[in-house]
Scaffold this motif. Structure first.
Motif, PDB file in Angstrom:
ATOM      1  N   THR A  64      40.982  36.490  40.146  1.00  0.00           N
ATOM      2  CA  THR A  64      41.790  36.964  39.030  1.00  0.00           C
ATOM      3  C   THR A  64      40.931  37.745  38.047  1.00  0.00           C
ATOM      4  O   THR A  64      39.725  37.531  37.968  1.00  0.00           O
ATOM      5  CB  THR A  64      42.493  35.797  38.313  1.00  0.00           C
ATOM      6  OG1 THR A  64      43.301  36.313  37.259  1.00  0.00           O
ATOM      7  CG2 THR A  64      41.495  34.811  37.729  1.00  0.00           C
ATOM      8  N   ASP A  65      41.578  38.624  37.308  1.00  0.00           N
ATOM      9  CA  ASP A  65      40.893  39.288  36.196  1.00  0.00           C
ATOM     10  C   ASP A  65      41.576  38.925  34.879  1.00  0.00           C
ATOM     11  O   ASP A  65      41.401  39.585  33.873  1.00  0.00           O
ATOM     12  CB  ASP A  65      40.856  40.800  36.389  1.00  0.00           C
ATOM     13  CG  ASP A  65      42.237  41.427  36.449  1.00  0.00           C
ATOM     14  OD1 ASP A  65      43.243  40.691  36.391  1.00  0.00           O
ATOM     15  OD2 ASP A  65      42.314  42.659  36.555  1.00  0.00           O
ATOM     16  N   ASP A  66      42.325  37.843  34.888  1.00  0.00           N
ATOM     17  CA  ASP A  66      43.077  37.376  33.728  1.00  0.00           C
ATOM     18  C   ASP A  66      42.266  36.316  32.979  1.00  0.00           C
ATOM     19  O   ASP A  66      42.296  35.144  33.333  1.00  0.00           O
ATOM     20  CB  ASP A  66      44.422  36.815  34.170  1.00  0.00           C
ATOM     21  CG  ASP A  66      45.280  36.327  33.018  1.00  0.00           C
ATOM     22  OD1 ASP A  66      44.843  36.456  31.844  1.00  0.00           O
ATOM     23  OD2 ASP A  66      46.378  35.816  33.272  1.00  0.00           O
ATOM     24  N   ALA A  67      41.533  36.754  31.960  1.00  0.00           N
ATOM     25  CA  ALA A  67      40.683  35.826  31.201  1.00  0.00           C
ATOM     26  C   ALA A  67      41.496  34.831  30.383  1.00  0.00           C
ATOM     27  O   ALA A  67      40.935  33.880  29.850  1.00  0.00           O
ATOM     28  CB  ALA A  67      39.738  36.602  30.296  1.00  0.00           C
ATOM     29  N   THR A  68      42.797  35.039  30.261  1.00  0.00           N
ATOM     30  CA  THR A  68      43.634  34.084  29.521  1.00  0.00           C
ATOM     31  C   THR A  68      44.179  32.990  30.438  1.00  0.00           C
ATOM     32  O   THR A  68      44.860  32.093  29.975  1.00  0.00           O
ATOM     33  CB  THR A  68      44.818  34.801  28.836  1.00  0.00           C
ATOM     34  OG1 THR A  68      45.642  35.409  29.837  1.00  0.00           O
ATOM     35  CG2 THR A  68      44.318  35.849  27.851  1.00  0.00           C
ATOM     36  N   ASP A  69      43.860  33.055  31.703  1.00  0.00           N
ATOM     37  CA  ASP A  69      44.291  32.060  32.674  1.00  0.00           C
ATOM     38  C   ASP A  69      43.753  30.691  32.243  1.00  0.00           C
ATOM     39  O   ASP A  69      42.556  30.553  31.970  1.00  0.00           O
ATOM     40  CB  ASP A  69      43.755  32.446  34.048  1.00  0.00           C
ATOM     41  CG  ASP A  69      44.267  31.564  35.166  1.00  0.00           C
ATOM     42  OD1 ASP A  69      44.499  30.362  34.939  1.00  0.00           O
ATOM     43  OD2 ASP A  69      44.430  32.080  36.277  1.00  0.00           O
TER      44      ASP A  69
END
Length: 137
Positions: A6-11
């Motif tokens: 993933t590149d979603d740092a808010t995950d």
């Protein structure tokens, strides 16, 4: 089991990784006593220069140091570093470290007493990322 990328740092999974690593490190070497540290130069409501990082495990890590183009060449970087180092010393830190791939910044940090302890060639391409440290009083 499967790997997810993933590149979603808010995950929320990213937060879990950090929390779990912090728990492991605390058990392994003790509490970090991590505290944010910032030094800001203001002209009224406008920030014209600043340094940010944190102190942890008796060290200051300087993550970012920025000076507005109009303010460069006036010794502000040295003043920001000195202020951060003084606060870090007050917090009981014994050293500071920083990294850069900018040759001008590298000269500035060396002039402020930092010594290179490692380097990565071609990071980014055509530059060398230098890692520097300094003992604090």
């Amino acid at each position: 089991m499967q790997f997810d990328i993933t590149d979603d740092a808010t995950d929320p999974a990213i937060a879990r990784i950090g929390d779990e690593l912090a728990t492991f490190n605390r058990a392994d070497v003790g509490p970090s006593d991590r505290r944010t540290l910032a030094v800001l130069l203001r002209d009224g409501d406008t920030i014209t220069a600043g340094l940010s990082g944190y102190t942890a495990w008796g060290w200051l890590y300087i993550q970012w140091l920025w000076i507005d183009e109009a303010q460069r060449g006036k010794g502000i970087a040295a003043q920001l570093l000195a202020a951060a180092e003084a606060e870090a010393s007050n917090r009981g830190c014994r050293g500071a470290y920083i990294d850069t791939f900018n040759p001008v910044a590298l000269r500035t940090y060396r002039k402020a007493g930092y010594a290179v302890f490692g380097a990565l060639e071609d990071f980014p391409k055509g530059r060398t990322r230098s890692f520097l440290m300094k003992a604090l009083p």
